[in-house]
Design a protein around this motif. Sequence first.
Motif, short mmCIF file in Angstrom:
data_model
loop_
_atom_site.label_atom_id
_atom_site.label_comp_id
_atom_site.label_asym_id
_atom_site.label_seq_id
_atom_site.Cartn_x
_atom_site.Cartn_y
_atom_site.Cartn_z
N THR A 95 0.82 -1.20 0.00
CA THR A 95 0.00 0.00 0.00
C THR A 95 0.86 1.26 0.00
OG1 THR A 95 -1.75 -1.14 1.23
CG2 THR A 95 -1.82 1.27 1.20
N LEU A 96 0.59 2.12 -0.97
CA LEU A 96 1.25 3.42 -1.07
C LEU A 96 0.18 4.49 -0.87
CD1 LEU A 96 3.84 5.10 -1.98
CD2 LEU A 96 2.81 5.04 -4.27
N ARG A 97 0.44 5.46 0.01
CA ARG A 97 -0.57 6.48 0.26
C ARG A 97 0.05 7.74 0.83
NH1 ARG A 97 -2.60 7.36 5.41
NH2 ARG A 97 -1.63 6.12 7.06
N THR A 98 -0.71 8.81 0.75
CA THR A 98 -0.35 10.03 1.47
C THR A 98 -1.11 10.03 2.79
OG1 THR A 98 -2.08 11.18 0.21
CG2 THR A 98 0.19 11.46 -0.53
N THR A 99 -0.49 10.58 3.82
CA THR A 99 -1.12 10.63 5.13
C THR A 99 -2.14 11.76 5.18
OG1 THR A 99 0.57 12.13 5.99
CG2 THR A 99 0.99 9.76 6.19
N ALA A 133 2.81 13.42 4.51
CA ALA A 133 3.90 12.49 4.25
C ALA A 133 3.43 11.45 3.24
CB ALA A 133 4.36 11.82 5.54
N ILE A 134 4.39 10.77 2.63
CA ILE A 134 4.09 9.66 1.71
C ILE A 134 4.58 8.38 2.37
CG2 ILE A 134 4.43 8.72 -0.60
CD1 ILE A 134 5.21 11.59 -1.48
N THR A 135 3.71 7.38 2.48
CA THR A 135 4.09 6.14 3.14
C THR A 135 3.92 4.95 2.20
OG1 THR A 135 1.89 5.69 4.06
CG2 THR A 135 3.36 7.08 5.36
N VAL A 185 6.32 21.31 0.91
CA VAL A 185 4.97 21.01 1.38
C VAL A 185 4.30 20.10 0.35
CG1 VAL A 185 2.73 22.02 1.91
CG2 VAL A 185 4.82 23.20 2.62
N VAL A 186 3.81 18.97 0.81
CA VAL A 186 3.18 17.98 -0.08
C VAL A 186 1.66 18.04 0.09
CG1 VAL A 186 2.95 15.52 -0.62
CG2 VAL A 186 5.19 16.47 -0.03
N ASP A 187 0.96 18.09 -1.04
CA ASP A 187 -0.50 18.14 -1.02
C ASP A 187 -1.04 17.09 -1.99
OD1 ASP A 187 -3.07 18.93 -0.44
OD2 ASP A 187 -3.04 20.69 -1.75
N GLY A 188 -2.28 16.68 -1.77
CA GLY A 188 -2.91 15.72 -2.66
C GLY A 188 -3.19 14.40 -1.97
N GLU A 189 -4.14 13.66 -2.52
CA GLU A 189 -4.54 12.38 -1.98
C GLU A 189 -4.09 11.26 -2.92
OE1 GLU A 189 -8.72 12.55 -1.39
OE2 GLU A 189 -8.62 14.22 0.02
N LEU A 190 -3.32 10.35 -2.37
CA LEU A 190 -2.82 9.21 -3.14
C LEU A 190 -3.04 7.95 -2.33
CD1 LEU A 190 -1.17 7.93 -5.48
CD2 LEU A 190 0.89 8.44 -4.16
N THR A 191 -3.76 7.01 -2.90
CA THR A 191 -3.96 5.70 -2.27
C THR A 191 -3.91 4.64 -3.35
OG1 THR A 191 -5.35 6.63 -0.51
CG2 THR A 191 -5.45 4.26 -0.84
N ALA A 192 -2.95 3.75 -3.25
CA ALA A 192 -2.81 2.67 -4.23
C ALA A 192 -2.46 1.39 -3.48
CB ALA A 192 -1.74 3.00 -5.26
N SER A 193 -3.18 0.33 -3.75
CA SER A 193 -2.95 -0.93 -3.06
C SER A 193 -3.06 -2.07 -4.07
CB SER A 193 -3.96 -1.12 -1.93
OG SER A 193 -3.70 -2.31 -1.21
#
Length: 295
Positions: A95-99, A133-135, A185-193
């Motif tokens: 899973t890759l996502r932004t917090t 953050a990006i996790t 500064v990081v913005d945006g929604e990222l969710t990939a699984s």
Amino acid sequence: MRFSDSRGQSLQIGAILLFGFLLIALTTAQAQLVPADISRVELDHSQRVADQLVGLETGVFETSVTGRPQPTTLDLGAEYDDRLLFVYPPPRAGTLRTTDPATLSIDNAEAVGDDEAFDTYWNGTTRSYPTRAITYEPAYRELDAAPRYRLEHGVLAARYDSNSRIEIAANRQPVVDETAITLTVVDGELTASGVATESVVPDRVTDSTTIDIEASSDPIRLRLPTNLSAETWRETILDGQSTVDSVAVAGDVATITLDSSETYELTVHKIDIGTNATEPSPTYLRNATADDDWP
């Protein structure tokens, strides 16, 4: 006198025994060789994705410096190659996502120079920005020692659960480099699984305007949302920075206090990743799409 022919029975018994031995061999291979093969595939994936995450860190940094998007690909999960006669389980999804957004703040920064627009905004008042953050979190069936990753403030950290060990990638972007302060500064929604390859495209949406600042009544403080310890910030990320007076971490916020006798060059970049990013405002120094909109 009649004699019985047992050759047919012997062949049948031999075939049954041979089938039994073959079944035992396949069962043993399924129990031992398949997990070993899965472990090998997962270890290869873990090493590959670690390199790809370093590439993502580099891509975000290069995008912030050049203003040109630097796409990066990430293999989310390990895919097993099924072999004849053996049964492989389905792979588990990484899973890759932004917090969720957290607040980054700059305290007591006052602009110096002739630009009145900057003087009006940077006047010692606390200025804040939402950032993420990006996790990346892998999920494996056999490999237990794989770390979880977090990219924050230009720093890629790998956290190992087994002994709470944290490793920091060597090519990190400095938040404070003597008298240069660079905040991304990081913005945006990222969710990939899943197990597929995911493309990540960081996009800098602000100009790389730099201003000179100095401490107002109190020293300049940077308050950065973090998942890292004060020891990691002091001994690894900011090690050797003579302009850093102190670092403390409380409530998942790192507070960096700077030498008040110095004049600093401040740059704030806004990087959009994924979807639903907000439009940048003049608080980011200057928008990349608005040359003359500074108030």
